[in-house]
Write an enzyme that holds these catalytic residues in place. Structure first.
Site, PDB file in Angstrom:
ATOM      1  N   CYS A   2       0.850  -1.202   0.000  1.00 12.61           N
ATOM      2  CA  CYS A   2       0.000   0.000   0.000  1.00 12.61           C
ATOM      3  C   CYS A   2       0.883   1.249   0.000  1.00 12.61           C
ATOM      4  O   CYS A   2       2.068   1.201   0.289  1.00 12.61           O
ATOM      5  CB  CYS A   2      -0.859   0.004   1.250  1.00 12.61           C
ATOM      6  SG  CYS A   2      -1.744  -1.544   1.481  1.00 12.61           S
ATOM      7  N   ARG A  27       3.004   1.481  -7.145  1.00 10.56           N
ATOM      8  CA  ARG A  27       3.014   0.359  -6.195  1.00 10.56           C
ATOM      9  C   ARG A  27       1.772  -0.502  -6.347  1.00 10.56           C
ATOM     10  O   ARG A  27       1.669  -1.572  -5.765  1.00 10.56           O
ATOM     11  CB  ARG A  27       3.094   0.904  -4.761  1.00 10.56           C
ATOM     12  CG  ARG A  27       4.338   1.701  -4.461  1.00 10.56           C
ATOM     13  CD  ARG A  27       4.186   2.534  -3.197  1.00 10.56           C
ATOM     14  NE  ARG A  27       4.177   1.705  -2.016  1.00 10.56           N
ATOM     15  CZ  ARG A  27       5.270   1.421  -1.302  1.00 10.56           C
ATOM     16  NH1 ARG A  27       6.437   1.873  -1.690  1.00 10.56           N
ATOM     17  NH2 ARG A  27       5.207   0.688  -0.218  1.00 10.56           N
ATOM     18  N   TRP A  75      -3.644  -1.986  -1.326  1.00 10.62           N
ATOM     19  CA  TRP A  75      -3.381  -3.191  -2.121  1.00 10.62           C
ATOM     20  C   TRP A  75      -3.918  -4.333  -1.254  1.00 10.62           C
ATOM     21  O   TRP A  75      -3.304  -4.698  -0.251  1.00 10.62           O
ATOM     22  CB  TRP A  75      -1.875  -3.318  -2.359  1.00 10.62           C
ATOM     23  CG  TRP A  75      -1.459  -4.544  -3.079  1.00 10.62           C
ATOM     24  CD1 TRP A  75      -1.220  -5.786  -2.527  1.00 10.62           C
ATOM     25  CD2 TRP A  75      -1.226  -4.714  -4.476  1.00 10.62           C
ATOM     26  NE1 TRP A  75      -0.848  -6.677  -3.488  1.00 10.62           N
ATOM     27  CE2 TRP A  75      -0.839  -6.064  -4.696  1.00 10.62           C
ATOM     28  CE3 TRP A  75      -1.305  -3.865  -5.549  1.00 10.62           C
ATOM     29  CZ2 TRP A  75      -0.533  -6.555  -5.954  1.00 10.62           C
ATOM     30  CZ3 TRP A  75      -1.003  -4.363  -6.818  1.00 10.62           C
ATOM     31  CH2 TRP A  75      -0.624  -5.677  -7.019  1.00 10.62           C
ATOM     32  N   ASN A  99       0.121   0.158   6.359  1.00  7.64           N
ATOM     33  CA  ASN A  99       0.663  -0.715   5.308  1.00  7.64           C
ATOM     34  C   ASN A  99       1.337  -1.868   6.035  1.00  7.64           C
ATOM     35  O   ASN A  99       2.083  -1.665   6.968  1.00  7.64           O
ATOM     36  CB  ASN A  99       1.691   0.069   4.470  1.00  7.64           C
ATOM     37  CG  ASN A  99       2.262  -0.797   3.357  1.00  7.64           C
ATOM     38  OD1 ASN A  99       1.697  -1.853   3.054  1.00  7.64           O
ATOM     39  ND2 ASN A  99       3.356  -0.357   2.762  1.00  7.64           N
ATOM     40  N   GLY A 100       1.017  -3.121   5.616  1.00 10.64           N
ATOM     41  CA  GLY A 100       1.608  -4.289   6.268  1.00 10.64           C
ATOM     42  C   GLY A 100       0.504  -5.261   6.646  1.00 10.64           C
ATOM     43  O   GLY A 100      -0.613  -5.186   6.129  1.00 10.64           O
ATOM     44  N   LYS A 482      13.552 -16.247 -19.337  1.00 15.73           N
ATOM     45  CA  LYS A 482      14.063 -14.939 -18.899  1.00 15.73           C
ATOM     46  C   LYS A 482      15.098 -14.425 -19.883  1.00 15.73           C
ATOM     47  O   LYS A 482      15.077 -13.285 -20.312  1.00 15.73           O
ATOM     48  CB  LYS A 482      14.712 -15.025 -17.504  1.00 15.73           C
ATOM     49  CG  LYS A 482      13.801 -15.117 -16.324  1.00 15.73           C
ATOM     50  CD  LYS A 482      12.992 -13.898 -16.024  1.00 15.73           C
ATOM     51  CE  LYS A 482      11.694 -13.809 -16.735  1.00 15.73           C
ATOM     52  NZ  LYS A 482      10.647 -14.738 -16.518  1.00 15.73           N
ATOM     53  N   HIS A 501      18.810 -37.645 -26.296  1.00 15.59           N
ATOM     54  CA  HIS A 501      17.730 -38.041 -27.223  1.00 15.59           C
ATOM     55  C   HIS A 501      17.582 -37.047 -28.365  1.00 15.59           C
ATOM     56  O   HIS A 501      16.473 -36.791 -28.830  1.00 15.59           O
ATOM     57  CB  HIS A 501      16.415 -38.186 -26.442  1.00 15.59           C
ATOM     58  CG  HIS A 501      16.492 -39.235 -25.386  1.00 15.59           C
ATOM     59  ND1 HIS A 501      16.506 -40.583 -25.652  1.00 15.59           N
ATOM     60  CD2 HIS A 501      16.626 -39.119 -24.039  1.00 15.59           C
ATOM     61  CE1 HIS A 501      16.610 -41.260 -24.527  1.00 15.59           C
ATOM     62  NE2 HIS A 501      16.676 -40.399 -23.527  1.00 15.59           N
ATOM     63  N   LYS A 597       3.058  -6.806 -20.678  1.00 10.89           N
ATOM     64  CA  LYS A 597       3.083  -7.317 -19.299  1.00 10.89           C
ATOM     65  C   LYS A 597       1.906  -8.258 -19.051  1.00 10.89           C
ATOM     66  O   LYS A 597       2.004  -9.194 -18.304  1.00 10.89           O
ATOM     67  CB  LYS A 597       3.042  -6.148 -18.301  1.00 10.89           C
ATOM     68  CG  LYS A 597       3.166  -6.591 -16.844  1.00 10.89           C
ATOM     69  CD  LYS A 597       4.435  -7.356 -16.589  1.00 10.89           C
ATOM     70  CE  LYS A 597       4.476  -7.958 -15.206  1.00 10.89           C
ATOM     71  NZ  LYS A 597       5.587  -8.922 -15.025  1.00 10.89           N
TER      72      LYS A 597
END
Ligand code: AGP
Length: 602
Positions: A2, A27, A75, A99-100, A482, A501, A597
């Site tokens: 958050c 965020r 969030w 936040n947390g 990646k 193989h 994205k």
């Protein structure tokens, strides 16, 4: 992840809050709110969705006089994204933002309810404001009440609280989630990251865990467990974008480094001393399930493959993994004793969403592992487990993959415990390993520097093989993806036992083989596979805790006690290798060509 903004002073407060929250949008959030106390009393506005909705709701309001103000972008971790769950949360005459994750919130909430406190939201945060108002009854002053409140919280928090009983103060506390204080003359600012106050504050103090205090009369009084503390501020940078990247060259690089911390969020409130807990899952959810089918795309498909080995080996439940775009058109046989799991960072991947709809139509139970609450896949699923990785801005997924894999490992253990296929001692060993993941994911400068130096040798050649066995085969696939995504060099992931193989026909000195050689799993087998390649003059990059004399290049990993810790450590090496090769080639690491994205089309 958050966003928090606070201000005490005479400037117009709504704009300061909204502008600050806008700088924290990167965020990620699903709702937002502000609260202001001035001579006219308490004012608060909250809205679901983007900040424009909050601005629309508060467009007639402004506060140009002295006052205190707090704002928040949420969030969701506890409770759906809606207005009731949006912060700030209100007591009788106090507001709080946070936040947390308050790990002991259910106990605190139950106790407060028994004492007659009424809760409006499903959040953990709301307990803070009611606990504060309860503590004001028997405390010397409001700060003592705040201090008592904070002492009862377990878990991670960065929190701001304002109250009409003391309308010239902002109370703050920081433990495990980021918070800083900005200064400019008599104006005092608070924020979860400095981008929110760039251009407003001229100096800044980054709070440490366990620090708390209050801002009043143009001054901050700071405490920690040893009592009141002096503190030194430093000049605040003026570049917003680099501040959002926190000084890293790319968001992908930042997100690789963030993995060590976000996995703690993923586990918080779920990995307990002797069991795994998912509040989202009813105890009888798995009762009639005899098989698991997982559907995903790309990197999410790779984390699914990893979990398939673990579901069968540890939870003794059959687990099939499908690429969503294939699953949709193969006329799959689906039975109702199958749990259909989708994995998606964005929650909006079209193929995965359509596969989910097919499974639901066939009457299967569905579970989503996702990084975005309220996304299409989350809304379509019976239950969802959020990975809590925070916004992932790099198109090439890193911390989402790490948190997906971790969450799936936790789900395997959760399932194994309910199916009684794991002993209590083994479960405790697994939990001990889970708790070491953060350390396994830490990037040390020596490792990054070695990979940077080594990457100059891998800028040409006719391609890469990434090889591994068991769960390191999906990791080989992921490492190859990646590299392909951001360097545009050809790379393939292969089960190490498959080289003879056919693929070994490609072996020569211009073929680079990245060999994932964990100590704790089939080491002798993978060693002989790599020897076959070395005998054909392939250039070998060995990643292993064990020295491999035939390697042309060797990256030594720590000899971890658990195979999953080796997995996460080697994952970081493959991520950094792709990053450093891409940077040397001058590519746009965060926005590679041809990629998006979130692939919301077929
Ligand atoms: C990962 O690096 C890629 N960007 C891509 O493969 C991605 O994993 C895939 O498109 C699935 O996306 P999702 O997890 O949002 O469903």
């Amino acid at each position: 992840m958050c966003g928090i903004v606070g201000y005490v002073g005479k400037k117009e407060k709504k704009e300061i809050l909204v502008d600050g929250l806008r700088e924290l949008e990167y965020r990620g959030y699903d709702s937002a709110g502000i609260a202001i106390i001035d001579s006219r009393g308490l004012h608060s506005y909250k809205a679901v969705g983007k900040l424009v909705n909050l601005e629309e709701k508060s467009k007639e309001f402004s506060s140009k006089e002295f006052g205190v103000a707090i704002g928040h972008t949420r969030w969701a971790t506890h409770g759906k994204p809606n207005e009731l769950n949006a912060h700030p949360h209100l007591g009788k005459n106090s507001f709080v933002v946070h936040n947390g994750i308050i790990e002991n919130y259910t106990i605190l909430k139950d106790e407060l309810k028994l004492e007659g406190f009424e809760f409006l939201s499903q959040t953990d945060t709301e307990v803070i404001v009611h606990l504060f108002e309860k503590n004001t009854i028997n405390s010397l002053n409001k700060f003592e009440a705040f201090k008592s409140t904070i002492s009862l919280l377990e878990g991670a928090y960065a929190t701001l609280l304002i109250t009409n009983d003391e309308p010239d103060s902002i109370f703050f506390a920081k433990n495990g989630s980021p918070m800083l204080i900005g200064f400019n003359g008599d104006d005092i600012y608070f924020a979860s990251s400095d981008t929110a106050i760039i251009g407003k504050a001229t100096s800044v103090y980054y709070l440490e865990d366990g620090e708390y205090g209050y801002a009043k009369d143009g001054k901050v009084t700071l405490f920690n467990s040893d009592g009141e503390q002096e503190f030194r501020t430093k000049p605040l940078s003026s570049n917003k974008l680099s501040a959002q990247k926190d000084g890293y060259r790319f968001f992908m690089e930042k997100e690789i480094y963030e993995q060590a911390s976000v996995v703690s969020d993923t586990m918080m409130g779920r990995v307990l001393d002797e069991t795994i807990k998912f509040e989202e899952i009813d105890d009888n959810f798995f009762n009639d399930i005899n098989c698991i089918k997982i559907c995903a795309c790309g990197t999410s498909y790779h984390s699914a493959l990893v979990s398939s080995y673990l579901f069968e080996r540890v939870a003794k439940i059959r687990c099939e993994v499908e690429i969503a775009s294939e699953f949709r058109y193969k006329e799959p046989l689906l039975t109702k004793d199958t749990l259909f799991i989708t994995i998606s960072q964005s929650g909006e991947t079209a193929d995965t969403l359509e596969a989910l709809k097919m499974a639901k139509k066939a009457g299967l139970k569905s579970l989503a592992i996702c990084n975005v609450d309220n996304s299409s896949i989350v809304r379509e699923s019976d239950i969802s487990l959020l990975t809590r990785a925070g916004v992932e801005k790099g198109v090439a997924s890193t911390k989402a993959f790490a948190t997906q894999t971790l969450l799936l490992w936790m789900l395997v253990l959760y399932t194994a415990e309910r199916k009684d296929t794991i002993s209590k001692d083994s479960l405790k060993d697994e939990i001990e390993a889970l708790r070491k993941c953060s350390n396994a994911l830490k990037v040390d400068n020596w490792l990054h520097d070695k990979i940077h130096r080594l990457s100059k040798r891998y800028l040409h050649g006719h391609g890469f093989f990434f090889i591994g066995r068991d769960i390191f085969f999906p990791l080989a696939l992921e490492g190859a993806l990646k590299l392909k995504e951001i360097s545009y060099l050809h790379a393939e992931g292969y089960p190490a036992g498959e080289m003879k193989h056919g693929p070994i026909a490609l072996a020569d000195s211009e073929l680079f083989t990245v060999a994932l050689m964990p100590k704790n799993l089939l080491f002798d087998k993978i060693k002989s596979n790599v020897e076959e390649l070395s005998a054909r003059d392939t250039t070998i990059l060995a990643i292993s805790p064990e020295e491999f004399e035939l390697a042309d290049d060797y990256i030594k990993t720590r000899c971890s006690s658990h195979v999953m810790l080796e997995f996460f450590e080697m994952m970081v090496v493959t991520q950094l290798l792709a990053l450093e090769i891409s940077i040397r080639l001058g590519n746009d690491v965060d926005m590679p060509r041809n990629l998006a994205k979130s692939v919301t089309v077929e």
